[in-house]
Design a protein around this motif. Structure first.
Motif, short mmCIF file in Angstrom:
data_model
loop_
_atom_site.label_atom_id
_atom_site.label_comp_id
_atom_site.label_asym_id
_atom_site.label_seq_id
_atom_site.Cartn_x
_atom_site.Cartn_y
_atom_site.Cartn_z
N ASN A 1 15.46 -27.00 -0.33
CA ASN A 1 14.18 -27.43 0.21
C ASN A 1 13.17 -26.27 0.20
O ASN A 1 13.56 -25.11 0.04
CB ASN A 1 14.35 -27.95 1.64
N TYR A 2 11.90 -26.62 0.41
CA TYR A 2 10.85 -25.60 0.49
C TYR A 2 10.50 -25.33 1.95
O TYR A 2 10.51 -26.23 2.79
CB TYR A 2 9.60 -26.04 -0.26
N ALA A 3 10.22 -24.06 2.25
CA ALA A 3 9.80 -23.66 3.60
C ALA A 3 8.70 -22.60 3.46
O ALA A 3 8.52 -22.01 2.40
CB ALA A 3 10.98 -23.12 4.39
N VAL A 4 7.96 -22.37 4.53
CA VAL A 4 6.86 -21.41 4.49
C VAL A 4 7.21 -20.17 5.30
O VAL A 4 7.74 -20.28 6.41
CB VAL A 4 5.54 -22.05 5.00
N HIS A 5 6.95 -19.02 4.74
CA HIS A 5 6.95 -17.77 5.52
C HIS A 5 5.51 -17.59 5.97
O HIS A 5 4.62 -17.30 5.16
CB HIS A 5 7.39 -16.59 4.67
N PRO A 6 5.23 -17.76 7.27
CA PRO A 6 3.84 -17.87 7.72
C PRO A 6 3.13 -16.56 8.03
O PRO A 6 1.93 -16.57 8.30
CB PRO A 6 3.98 -18.70 9.00
N PHE A 7 3.84 -15.44 7.99
CA PHE A 7 3.16 -14.18 8.33
C PHE A 7 3.92 -13.02 7.69
O PHE A 7 4.73 -12.36 8.32
CB PHE A 7 3.08 -13.99 9.85
N VAL A 8 3.66 -12.79 6.40
CA VAL A 8 4.31 -11.69 5.69
C VAL A 8 3.63 -10.37 6.02
O VAL A 8 4.27 -9.37 6.29
CB VAL A 8 4.28 -11.94 4.17
N GLU A 9 2.29 -10.41 5.99
CA GLU A 9 1.53 -9.16 6.14
C GLU A 9 0.10 -9.47 6.57
O GLU A 9 -0.50 -10.43 6.10
CB GLU A 9 1.54 -8.43 4.80
N LEU A 10 -0.41 -8.65 7.46
CA LEU A 10 -1.82 -8.72 7.86
C LEU A 10 -2.60 -7.63 7.15
O LEU A 10 -2.28 -6.44 7.27
CB LEU A 10 -1.96 -8.55 9.38
#
Length: 411
Positions: free
Chosen positions: A323-332
Motif C-alpha cells: 500500500n501507499y502511505a505518506v511521510h508527512p514531515f521529512v524536513e523543514l
C-alpha cells in the motif's frame, strides 16, 4: 503601504547558520553557485522590486529575454556600483534616489545580513531582518523530528513512523545499527537539497560508512538515523509565516530527486495539475487535513519567531504490504525554496495548458555548449506573454558557468 523588496539569493545558507558567524567563507562550489544563479530572484521578486547582484552585465541578460517578460521582472542592483553611488551621495550630503527598501533573503543567516548592513552604512534606507539564535534551533533536523512527533500525536498516520534518533557517539550509533532493522538513512543536522545523507544497507557499517560518520560527527557534532523507506513520490507543502504567529498555506510543489535523495528539479504547472498528480496517492480531503495539521504544528513550534516563506518536504512511500502511505514531515526548510520559485513561475510565466520542469544542473565543463544545444533543440514558443513550450535559462550562461537554473516546458 509595503516597501519594495531587495532580494538576495544565498544557496547553502544552512551551513552559514551552522557556522553562526558573518565572516564564514562558503566552499568554492557554493560560492560559484551563488555567483552563477544570483539573478534567480528576478523571476520571483516581481516588478518594482530589486535583486542584489555582482554581475555588471545583469542588465544585458534581461535585455536578451523576450520583451514580454521584462515588465514583470525584478530589477538588478549591482552591489559595487550601488555602494559607490551611495558613498558619493553621502559625501555630498545628498539622499539616495531609491525609496526605502526591505531586505528579502533566500535564507536568513548572519553572513547574508552583513551584505545589507554594508548598504545601510553607506546610506541606503533599508529594513534588515534581525538574526535570532533560535533560527539555528529551528533550521536543524532535530526540529523536523520534533515536528514529526507532534504531528503524529495530532493526527492518525498509518503506519506510524519511527522518529529519527540523534547520536553524537559513534559507538552508540554502531550499537543501534547492529540491534535494529536495516536499511537506514543517516543525516547531518544541517544540510539541504538531499545533501548530507548516507544510506546503510545492513547491520554493520563498512569502512566508507565509518569514514562518512566520523567526518559528519567532527563537522556537525551529531547525526540522525531513521529507517530508509521505499520512497516513490516526492512533494512539499509551502507556507508563509507573518512573524506574528499566523502561518498560511501557499501551495503544493512536486519535485524529483536522485535515488540517494539529491534534489533534481520541480514540476511546473498549475496547482490543479499538481494536485491531480498527488491525488493518485492521497485524497484531496486527506491532503487538506494534513495541511491544516501541519499549520497547527508550525504555529506551535515557530510561533512568532520567524517571518518569511518556508517549505515542508514530504514523500509517498510503499509499505511492506504494497500500500501507499505518506511521510508527512521529512524536513523543514526555513527559507525560500525552489518549489516556491516553480509555483511563481507557473503562475506568471507558464501557459496554464502547459507543464514542465524547473531544474538546477551543474557541469564541470561545457555548460555554455549545453545551453546553446538546448536553445537550438527546444526553442522558446510563446503564446502572448506566456511560455507554451521550449527551453529557457533563468540566469546568464557564459564560458565559465558551472551551475544553471533552467526550465523545460511542453504543451
Amino acid at each position: 503601504m509595503l516597501m519594495p523588496q531587495l532580494y538576495l539569493f544565498n544557496p547553502g545558507h544552512e551551513m552559514e547558520i551552522l557556522c553562526g558567524k558573518s565572516h564564514y567563507t562558503p566552499p568554492y562550489t557554493v560560492q560559484k553557485m551563488s555567483s552563477d544563479l544570483e539573478l534567480l530572484p528576478i523571476w520571483y521578486g516581481g516588478a518594482g522590486s530589486f535583486t542584489l547582484v555582482r554581475n555588471q552585465k545583469a542588465s544585458q541578460f534581461i535585455s536578451s529575454l523576450p520583451k514580454e517578460f521584462r515588465s514583470s521582472l525584478s530589477s538588478p542592483m549591482i552591489l559595487n556600483l550601488m555602494m559607490k553611488e551611495l558613498y558619493r551621495r553621502k559625501k555630498l550630503g545628498e539622499k539616495p534616489k531609491l525609496p526605502p527598501l526591505t531586505a528579502s533573503i533566500w535564507g536568513v543567516s548572519p553572513r547574508s545580513i552583513d551584505a545589507f548592513k554594508e548598504l545601510k552604512q553607506a546610506g541606503m534606507s533599508i529594513e534588515i531582518p534581525e538574526w535570532k539564535e533560535e533560527y539555528m534551533l529551528l533550521t536543524r533536523r532535530q526540529n523536523s523530528a520534533v515536528c514529526l512527533e507532534l504531528l503524529q500525536k495530532n493526527m492518525p498516520i498509518t503506519p506510524s513512523l519511527k522518529i529519527p534518533e540523534f547520536f553524537s557517539d559513534i559507538e552508540e550509533l554502531e550499537k543501534y545499527i547492529a540491534e535494529n532493522t536495516p536499511p537506514y538513512v543517516l543525516k547531518t543536522p544541517f544540510s539541504s537539497s538531499g545533501r548530507g545523507l548516507y544510506w546503510i544497507e545492513d547491520n554493520k557499517p563498512d569502512s566508507r560508512a565509518l569514514s562518512w560518520l566520523n567526518g559528519a560527527l567532527k563537522k556537525q557534532g551529531a547525526v540522525s538515523i531513521e529507517p530508509a523507506l521505499n520512497r516513490v513520490f516526492d512533494f512539499a507543502v509551502e507556507f508563509y509565516s507573518d512573524g506574528n504567529g499566523d502561518i498560511k498555506y501557499s501551495g503544493l510543489s512536486i519535485f524529483e530527486t536522485q535515488p540517494q535523495g539529491q534534489f533534481v528539479g520541480c514540476m511546473l504547472g498549475t496547482q490543479e495539475m499538481l494536485l491531480q498528480r498527488l491525488n493518485e496517492f492521497i485524497s484531496p480531503e486527506d491532503y487538506m487535513f494534513l495541511v491544516e495539521q501541519i499549520c497547527l504544528v508550525l504555529k506551535e513550534v515557530i510561533g512568532s519567531s520567524y517571518c518569511g516563506y518556508m517549505g515542508v518536504d514530504m514523500f509517498i512511500y510503499k509499505t511492506a504490504d504494497g500500500n501507499y502511505a505518506v511521510h508527512p514531515f521529512v524536513e523543514l526548510n526555513l527559507r525560500y525554496t525552489m518549489g516556491l520559485v516553480a509555483m511563481q513561475l507557473s503562475q506568471q510565466f507558464i501557459h496554464p495548458e502547459s507543464q514542465g520542469m524547473l531544474r538546477t544542473v551543474s557541469y564541470v565543463y561545457n555548460a555554455y555548449r549545453e545551453h546553446e544545444r538546448m536553445q537550438t533543440e527546444a526553442p522558446l514558443v510563446l503564446e502572448g506573454a506566456l511560455i507554451r513550450s521550449g527551453y529557457l535559462s533563468l540566469c546568464p550562461v557564459g564560458p565559465d558557468t558551472r551551475h544553471m537554473a533552467i526550465i523545460d516546458v511542453f504543451g
